[in-house]
Enzyme design. Structure first.
Site, PDB file in Angstrom:
ATOM      1  N   SER A  39      -8.535  -6.073   1.573  1.00 14.77           N
ATOM      2  CA  SER A  39      -8.626  -4.629   1.599  1.00 14.77           C
ATOM      3  C   SER A  39      -9.156  -4.196   0.588  1.00 14.77           C
ATOM      4  O   SER A  39      -8.846  -4.444  -0.876  1.00 14.77           O
ATOM      5  CB  SER A  39      -7.164  -4.852   1.650  1.00 14.77           C
TER       6      SER A  39
ATOM      7  N   HIS B 111     -10.027  -4.628   5.872  1.00  9.67           N
ATOM      8  CA  HIS B 111      -9.288  -4.131   5.994  1.00  9.67           C
ATOM      9  C   HIS B 111      -9.802  -2.265   4.674  1.00  9.67           C
ATOM     10  O   HIS B 111      -9.636  -2.625   3.906  1.00  9.67           O
ATOM     11  CB  HIS B 111      -8.005  -4.379   5.669  1.00  9.67           C
TER      12      HIS B 111
ATOM     13  N   ASP C 174      -7.870   1.178   3.882  1.00 12.57           N
ATOM     14  CA  ASP C 174      -6.682   1.936   3.477  1.00 12.57           C
ATOM     15  C   ASP C 174      -6.585   3.428   3.875  1.00 12.57           C
ATOM     16  O   ASP C 174      -7.201   3.628   2.139  1.00 12.57           O
ATOM     17  CB  ASP C 174      -5.732   0.901   2.997  1.00 12.57           C
TER      18      ASP C 174
ATOM     19  N   MET D  44      -5.022   6.523   2.868  1.00 15.84           N
ATOM     20  CA  MET D  44      -4.199   7.294   1.974  1.00 15.84           C
ATOM     21  C   MET D  44      -4.501   8.444   1.777  1.00 15.84           C
ATOM     22  O   MET D  44      -5.438   8.538   1.495  1.00 15.84           O
ATOM     23  CB  MET D  44      -3.435   6.673   1.019  1.00 15.84           C
TER      24      MET D  44
ATOM     25  N   HIS E 189      -6.633   1.341   8.796  1.00 14.97           N
ATOM     26  CA  HIS E 189      -5.131   1.658   8.132  1.00 14.97           C
ATOM     27  C   HIS E 189      -4.740   3.004   7.839  1.00 14.97           C
ATOM     28  O   HIS E 189      -4.584   3.216   6.685  1.00 14.97           O
ATOM     29  CB  HIS E 189      -4.976   0.023   7.961  1.00 14.97           C
TER      30      HIS E 189
ATOM     31  N   MET F  44      -2.084   5.603   6.946  1.00 13.58           N
ATOM     32  CA  MET F  44      -1.427   5.824   6.071  1.00 13.58           C
ATOM     33  C   MET F  44      -1.090   7.514   5.504  1.00 13.58           C
ATOM     34  O   MET F  44      -1.325   7.854   4.570  1.00 13.58           O
ATOM     35  CB  MET F  44      -0.528   4.718   4.388  1.00 13.58           C
TER      36      MET F  44
ATOM     37  N   MET G  19       4.033  -4.144   7.587  1.00 16.48           N
ATOM     38  CA  MET G  19       4.203  -4.462   5.936  1.00 16.48           C
ATOM     39  C   MET G  19       5.289  -4.726   5.271  1.00 16.48           C
ATOM     40  O   MET G  19       6.361  -4.565   5.223  1.00 16.48           O
ATOM     41  CB  MET G  19       4.309  -2.246   5.626  1.00 16.48           C
TER      42      MET G  19
ATOM     43  N   ASP H 179       0.278  -7.559   6.625  1.00 18.25           N
ATOM     44  CA  ASP H 179      -0.056  -6.469   5.047  1.00 18.25           C
ATOM     45  C   ASP H 179       0.899  -6.155   3.687  1.00 18.25           C
ATOM     46  O   ASP H 179       1.384  -5.306   4.328  1.00 18.25           O
ATOM     47  CB  ASP H 179      -0.424  -5.222   5.502  1.00 18.25           C
TER      48      ASP H 179
END
Ligand code: DX5
Ligand code: ZN
Length: 542
Positions: A284, A309, A311, A313, A342, A344, A416, A454
């Protein structure tokens, strides 16, 4: 490409092939496995072909010149839909259409040949010549069909291969792509001991071929090379695919013994467990001090990571904000490694097109941020663009019932194990029992995708997470906080191997073949013996 679906199909090919070989008590697992990704990408993603119309006029042609890879080839045709996979149980049996080497299909002889087989293989060195005839005829007829030919490096001892190589260049056959299954092993040993082929690239360049070298088990690189082969307008292309004989089953890997030998039938369930347990390590990139995402991705690729990966956000759904699809677009061309986005963010449906345009390979949204109908729309959009859809659950969220009707379209369930928002947090142990429970429920509903773990994953907790059912492991701090990215990925993969071997040993116990399995697997188990607590037992094995 729907990356994870392609991986799953290729895994099914290996499983079907090894079941058929073990059942028959004979066959070639080595080549069936070294060429599995090559044949899988061609039949499941690249070639124009039609199982319903095997003689479709506009089809691309696949010539399997290394006929002994027949179990893998037949399994690929079966998974592609040319005949029922159950027929693989008749492999090499009297009266079966699936014999040791393929027979060219004709409707008149459908009792002894299977649709999709363009060439009768077996005596090696011939397929490339036949491909030249087909490519020439297509060009003379002004047709766009492409011809793909799988050849072997042992097979390259045959002089006819080089005659054909000269002829194909002379005729400037840009519609011909040969793929060399460069697994460095042939019937009785290593190619470079028997008839050295290196420098392979120089040989084919000298014969005026367009040469592309790739990692032959890396589906992204295979697809990339096949795309690039269309750029050569005045010459044929050869893709030198660096493969591993027997890849997929550790004790068969790179081992000449398994060129043409079948495993004992009673080993089959263990081998199937090993094949279906392929794991992916996903660093990540938001973790660690360094902000240079490009360098982080490059070092992860050098370190042997499987996927990246990402992330995303928004500072609303989670108390932090990172980057969005614009950053991903900038990063997309620095690697062929799959991008695992991913999300979020609140209201992911509103921006899903941006992540499609950024060419992510996997896009996962949180169950807490969308309704069933929104999720349905998201998966439809992703699937129609060849992207693997995923659903993510916060630690306190159980898998909503509304997900089950969509399971066929879901390739990832991300669980998660920290509250989302930051890398470097501590793993929440209570998540393990939830993961076990969800894994079981999903398998009961026929889920064939991956569980992704994760948050707070490192070498100390990895085995427990593996046993709870995860097969994709996100690692942020464990990789980018380690100071040795390559070493950290190796250590995670080592822990995956220990967990896998423990599971396979348990299975050998269950079916009562522990000693035999230890014998077969000895050279793989020795480096792990201490951690598995089997040193004395292995030592005592004669
Ligand atoms: C957290 C993210 C995780 C995190 C992983 O919200 O979804 O992917 O970055 O980093 P580690 O492994 O350090 O927890
Ligand atoms: Zn994440």
């Amino acid at each position: 490409m729907r990356y994870l679906d392609l991986k799953r199909k290729i895994c099914s090919v290996r499983m079907l092939a090894i079941q058929g070989i073990a059942e028959a008590g004979s066959g070639h697992p080595g080549a069936s496995f070294s060429a599995a990704e090559i044949m899988g990408v061609l039949y499941f993603r690249k070639m124009n072909h039609s199982p319903e119309k095997p003689d479709w006029d506009e089809r691309d042609y696949f010539i399997n010149s290394k006929g002994h890879s027949a179990p893998g080839f037949f399994a690929t045709l079966a998974i592609a839909g040319y005949f029922p996979p159950s027929e693989m149980e008749t492999l090499r049996k009297l009266g079966s259409r699936l014999q040791g080497h393929p027979v060219r299909y004709t409707p008149q002889e459908s009792h002894q040949s299977v649709p999709g087989t363009e060439f009768s293989g077996g005596s090696e060195g011939i397929g490339l010549s036949v491909s030249i005839g087909i490519a020439l005829a297509n060009r003379l007829d002004g047709k766009k069909n492409r011809v793909y030919t799988l050849i072997g490096d042992g097979e390259s001892n045959e002089g006819q291969i080089w005659e054909a190589a000269m002829a194909a260049a002379k005729f400037k056959l840009h519609n011909l792509v040969a793929i060399l299954d460069r697994n460095r092993i042939q019937q009785d040993g290593f190619t470079e001991d028997i008839m050295p082929l290196d420098p392979t690239r120089d040989k084919w360049s000298a014969f005026n071929w367009n040469v592309i070298e790739i990692a032959g088990h890396n589906v992204e690189q295979i697809i990339d090379a096949l795309n690039k082969s269309t750029e050569a307008k005045d010459r044929p292309t050869i893709i030198i695919a660096k493969t591993v004989k027997g890849n997929g089953i550790k004790h068969m890997t790179n081992n000449p013994q398994w060129h043409g030998k079948a495993p004992p039938r009673e080993h089959t369930p263990i081998l199937l467990e090993e094949l279906r347990s392929e794991c992916l390590i996903a660093p990540s990139i938001i973790a660690g001090q360094q902000e240079n995402y490009e360098e982080k991705i490059r070092s992860a690729e050098r370190g042997g990571a499987d996927i990246i990966h990402l992330d995303i956000m928004d500072g609303k759904f989670v108390p932090n904000s990172t980057f969005n699809s614009d950053t991903i677009k900038q990063l997309r061309n620095i690697t062929t490694l799959p991008f695992d986005a991913h999300l979020m963010i609140e209201n992911p449906l509103a921006v899903i097109q941006d992540y499609i345009d950024a060419r992510c390979d996997i896009v996962t949204v949180h169950a807490e941020t969308c309704s069933e109908s929104e999720f349905g729309q998201i998966t439809d959009r992703l699937l129609s663009n060849g992207i693997s859809p995923g659903i993510a659950l916060n630690p306190s969220t159980d898998l909503p019932n509304w997900v089950f009707p969509h399971l066929r379209d879901v390739d990832v369930v991300l669980i998660m194990s920290v509250n989302p928002g930051f890398a470097g947090q501590k793993f929440i142990p209570e998540v393990l029992s939830k993961m076990r429970h969800i894994n079981q429920k999903l398998r009961e509903h026929g889920f064939r995708g991956y569980i992704e773990a994760d948050g707070g994953i490192d070498a100390t907790i990895l085995q427990a997470v593996y046993e709870a059912g995860a097969r994709i492991f996100v690692a942020g701090n464990a990789v980018y906080g380690s100071g040795d990215i390559h070493g950290a990925i190796i250590q995670l993969r080592y822990k995956v191997n220990v967990a896998l071997e423990r599971k396979l040993l348990e299975q050998a116990d269950t079916i009562g073949i522990r000693r035999d399995w230890l014998k077969t697997r000895k050279h793989i188990l020795i480096p792990l013996a201490n951690e598995l607590g089997i040193e004395e037992e292995l030592h005592a094995l004669k």
